[in-house]
Design an enzyme around this catalytic site. Sequence first.
Site, PDB file in Angstrom:
ATOM      1  N   CYS A  30     -12.800   3.132   2.332  1.00  0.00           N
ATOM      2  CA  CYS A  30     -12.535   2.019   3.251  1.00  0.00           C
ATOM      3  C   CYS A  30     -12.120   2.551   4.621  1.00  0.00           C
ATOM      4  CB  CYS A  30     -11.439   1.148   2.619  1.00  0.00           C
ATOM      5  SG  CYS A  30     -10.587   0.051   3.746  1.00  0.00           S
ATOM      6  N   CYS A  33      -8.846   1.301   6.085  1.00  0.00           N
ATOM      7  CA  CYS A  33      -7.720   1.855   5.314  1.00  0.00           C
ATOM      8  C   CYS A  33      -7.371   3.248   5.829  1.00  0.00           C
ATOM      9  CB  CYS A  33      -8.071   1.971   3.834  1.00  0.00           C
ATOM     10  SG  CYS A  33      -8.454   0.412   3.033  1.00  0.00           S
TER      11      CYS A  33
END
Length: 120
Positions: A30, A33
């Site tokens: 991600c 993230c």
Amino acid sequence: MATLALTAENFDEVTNKDGIVLVDFWASWCGPCIRFAPTYERSSEKHQEITFGKVDTEAEQAIAAKFDIRSIPTIMAIRDGVIVFSQPGALPESALENLIEQVEKLDMDDVRKQLAAHSH
């Protein structure tokens, strides 16, 4: 204090204690993230009194499912064992600091009363 990896083995123990625990639900694939990680890390160094946990949603799918995490990163704030905030999206540093301030100011007796009122 650096961030703490939260797993099925230690999640309840860490999040049920008194005080504030922030949880970052993330995954290695991600992009947002990964970009949020240094912000979260800096904040953990600034706020030694708060536990900063990270849940790898790939490795800990049961935890992600338990909290119905559909979008990552998701930030969750837990105070004295009560979830007081949960929101998907990477927060800018100022918003993360603001969140910490808000959680620190909460009247937990009031929060528990509100929770009790909603559960009847």
